[in-house]
Design an enzyme around this catalytic site. Structure first.
Site: not given
Length: 257
Positions: A142, A155
């Site tokens: 990501s 995350y």
């Protein structure tokens, strides 16, 4: 089928988290270009529906990638398949909160799925690829692993770990004929981002629309990417034979600005 179909026809791809969202989009693109696809995940109903939607070229196996026993059972069950493409897509978003409010359990859950899952799947399926001297691994990371994203520390840290795993693993197995790369999407329109915008709005006392605009406004194109664009990018990466140890941004210019 696109012009890349000849390269994927007859190959078998294994996609984790394949029952919905990005995993389903990746499955769609691989299937469209001629690959047979095995999808895995924890939600059997979603897996079954996705496999039925695409037909006999897509099958499914229930597997929690964070559990070694599940991954080992999956590998045994697929021993008769020549898995030559592994897409590590399974992941969870984790909490939206300052680090000091994140519990150890929440932190561990994010890393168990997002990082340990990649490790376990590679550990289980790479030996057959290196033994054959060919194969491709694409890890879904990501852009949030490469730039600050407030209140999303678990995350972000997990996705940076995936990028580090990718570059090092590429050096280990590249000489044995296997490519390892990561794709860093974001932001991707869909239910996960809707959840994040809602939680961010609740925490800051703002509105969901304002939370979205502040986030999307950071991208050069002023929009989110789509799930189908992510699926298409995975297939494109598989056609780039010199690509190994790379991390590709697919972010509508999120990192570029």
């Amino acid at each position: 089928m696109s012009g890349r179909a000849a390269a994927l026809a007859g190959r078998v791809a294994l996609v984790t988290g394949g029952g919905s969202g990005l995993g389903r989009a990746v499955t769609r693109s691989l299937h469209a270009d001629g690959a047979r696809v095995v999808i895995t995940g924890r939600n059997e109903a979603a897996l079954k529906e996705t496999a039925a939607h695409f037909g006999p070229q897509v099958s499914y196996r229930v597997c929690d990638v964070s559990r070694p026993d599940d991954v080992e059972e999956l590998a045994r069950g697929l021993a008769g398949e020549e898995i030559s493409i592994l897409v590590n897509n399974a992941g969870i978003a984790g909490p939206v909160a300052p680090l000091t409010e994140v519990t150890p359990q929440e932190w561990d859950e994010v890393f168990d799925v997002n990082v340990r899952g990649v490790f376990l799947m590679c550990r289980a399926f790479l030996p057959a690829m290196t033994g054959r001297g060919t194969g491709d691994v694409v890890n879904i990371a990501s852009v949030s692993g490469k730039r600050p994203l407030l209140r999303r520390t678990p995350y972000c840290a997990s996705k940076m770990a995936v990028i580090g795993l990718t570059t090092t693993l590429a050096g280990e197995v590249g000489p044995l004929g296997v490519t390892v790369n990561s794709l860093s999407p974001g932001p991707v329109s869909g239910p996960r981002m809707e959840r994040n915008f809602r939680l961010e709005a609740e925490r800051t006392g703002s509105t969901r629309a304002r939370a979205e605009q502040e986030f999307v406004g950071r991208s050069a194109l002023g929009r989110m990417v789509t799930e189908d664009e992510v699926g298409e990018a995975v297939v494109a990466m598989l056609s780039m034979r010199g690509l190994c140890g790379a991390d590709i941004d697919l972010s509508a210019g999120m990192v570029a600005r």
